[in-house]
Write a protein that holds these residues in place. Structure first.
Motif, PDB file in Angstrom:
ATOM      1  N   ILE A 118       0.841  -1.202   0.000  1.00  0.00           N
ATOM      2  CA  ILE A 118       0.000   0.000   0.000  1.00  0.00           C
ATOM      3  C   ILE A 118       0.877   1.253   0.000  1.00  0.00           C
ATOM      4  CG2 ILE A 118      -1.655   1.349   1.357  1.00  0.00           C
ATOM      5  CD1 ILE A 118      -2.954  -1.330   2.151  1.00  0.00           C
ATOM      6  N   PHE A 119       1.943   1.262   0.779  1.00  0.00           N
ATOM      7  CA  PHE A 119       2.861   2.395   0.849  1.00  0.00           C
ATOM      8  C   PHE A 119       3.510   2.655  -0.519  1.00  0.00           C
ATOM      9  CE2 PHE A 119       7.171   4.063   1.509  1.00  0.00           C
ATOM     10  CZ  PHE A 119       6.859   5.282   2.094  1.00  0.00           C
ATOM     11  N   ILE A 120       4.010   1.619  -1.174  1.00  0.00           N
ATOM     12  CA  ILE A 120       4.660   1.762  -2.489  1.00  0.00           C
ATOM     13  C   ILE A 120       3.635   2.241  -3.527  1.00  0.00           C
ATOM     14  CG2 ILE A 120       5.762   0.486  -4.372  1.00  0.00           C
ATOM     15  CD1 ILE A 120       7.180  -1.195  -2.194  1.00  0.00           C
ATOM     16  N   GLY A 180       3.824   5.797  -5.535  1.00  0.00           N
ATOM     17  CA  GLY A 180       3.768   5.852  -7.004  1.00  0.00           C
ATOM     18  C   GLY A 180       2.631   6.724  -7.492  1.00  0.00           C
ATOM     19  N   LEU A 181       1.464   6.566  -6.866  1.00  0.00           N
ATOM     20  CA  LEU A 181       0.303   7.367  -7.230  1.00  0.00           C
ATOM     21  C   LEU A 181       0.557   8.850  -6.947  1.00  0.00           C
ATOM     22  CD1 LEU A 181      -2.535   7.016  -8.359  1.00  0.00           C
ATOM     23  CD2 LEU A 181      -3.367   6.849  -6.020  1.00  0.00           C
ATOM     24  N   GLY A 182       1.202   9.145  -5.839  1.00  0.00           N
ATOM     25  CA  GLY A 182       1.554  10.525  -5.508  1.00  0.00           C
ATOM     26  C   GLY A 182       2.514  11.118  -6.531  1.00  0.00           C
ATOM     27  N   GLY A 183       3.491  10.324  -6.984  1.00  0.00           N
ATOM     28  CA  GLY A 183       4.441  10.778  -8.006  1.00  0.00           C
ATOM     29  C   GLY A 183       3.752  11.087  -9.325  1.00  0.00           C
ATOM     30  N   VAL A 184       2.843  10.200  -9.727  1.00  0.00           N
ATOM     31  CA  VAL A 184       2.097  10.421 -10.965  1.00  0.00           C
ATOM     32  C   VAL A 184       1.224  11.670 -10.836  1.00  0.00           C
ATOM     33  CG1 VAL A 184       0.277   9.472 -12.447  1.00  0.00           C
ATOM     34  CG2 VAL A 184       2.160   8.018 -11.698  1.00  0.00           C
ATOM     35  N   ALA A 185       0.564  11.838  -9.694  1.00  0.00           N
ATOM     36  CA  ALA A 185      -0.286  13.010  -9.477  1.00  0.00           C
ATOM     37  C   ALA A 185       0.555  14.294  -9.509  1.00  0.00           C
ATOM     38  CB  ALA A 185      -1.025  12.897  -8.150  1.00  0.00           C
TER      39      ALA A 185
END
Length: 193
Positions: free
Chosen positions: A14-16, A20-25
């Motif tokens: 969940i952390f990874i 990743g989702l935060g980086g894409v956002a």
């Protein structure tokens, strides 16, 4: 033996995934900001270009005021006042181009009454562009031989003008300043050319 994820593996996954989702956002937001800035800059440049083209055309057609005033009333580095029939109604308007802060503006006064007068209280001001960053003068004045004129002789000796605008919506962020430059002869003053 049971197959599946342990609690630690689930938390790490969940952390990874969240990372990743935060980086894409962040990438999408950054791309959107860059696109929006470039779009706003191109709008400001287009706005300034249209204003400059109209201004040069109007200055070229300058003529004496309907009250008998000389063609040029004021010829400063950051303000130019002249008379001309800019709306093709057979009456010479008093036209003022000037900068206020970083906003480049145009003021127009229609002649009033008989005899004709140009009351300053009737000036209609419009914004040409809001992002002018000029350090050098906006207006430069030249005589019939192409010599640049000092302030005292500009009113009577100007035959050619150059207009120079530097446009940038945010000078602290790329792209750099965009320069617009044009020149025009005042047709009703073009002796000795």
């Amino acid at each position: 033996m049971k197959k599946g994820f342990t609690l630690v593996e689930t938390v790490i996954t969940i952390f990874i995934f969240t990372l990743g989702l935060g980086g894409v956002a962040a990438l999408v937001v950054n791309l959107y900001k860059s696109y929006n800035y470039a779009f706003q800059q191109s709008l400001a440049i287009s706005e300034a270009r249209r204003g400059l083209e109209a201004m040069v055309k109007e200055i070229r057609e300058a003529k004496p005021g309907d009250d008998g005033a000389y063609i040029i009333e004021k010829a400063d580095d950051y303000e130019f006042i002249f008379y001309g029939d800019i709306d093709q109604d057979l009456a010479a308007e008093r036209v003022r181009y000037f900068i206020e802060g970083t906003t480049f503006k145009k003021g127009v006064i229609e002649p009033q009454g008989m005899p004709k007068r140009y009351p300053l209280s009737r000036e209609k001001i419009s914004v040409l562009t809001s992002y002018v960053r000029n350090m050098p003068p906006i207006f430069r004045y030249f005589d019939g031989s192409g010599n640049e004129l000092p302030a005292p002789s500009r009113l009577k000796d100007t035959k050619l003008m150059k207009v120079y605008l530097v446009v940038n919506i945010n000078p602290n962020q790329p792209p750099n300043d965009f320069t617009l430059e044009s020149s025009t002869q005042l047709r009703n003053l073009k002796t000795n050319l």
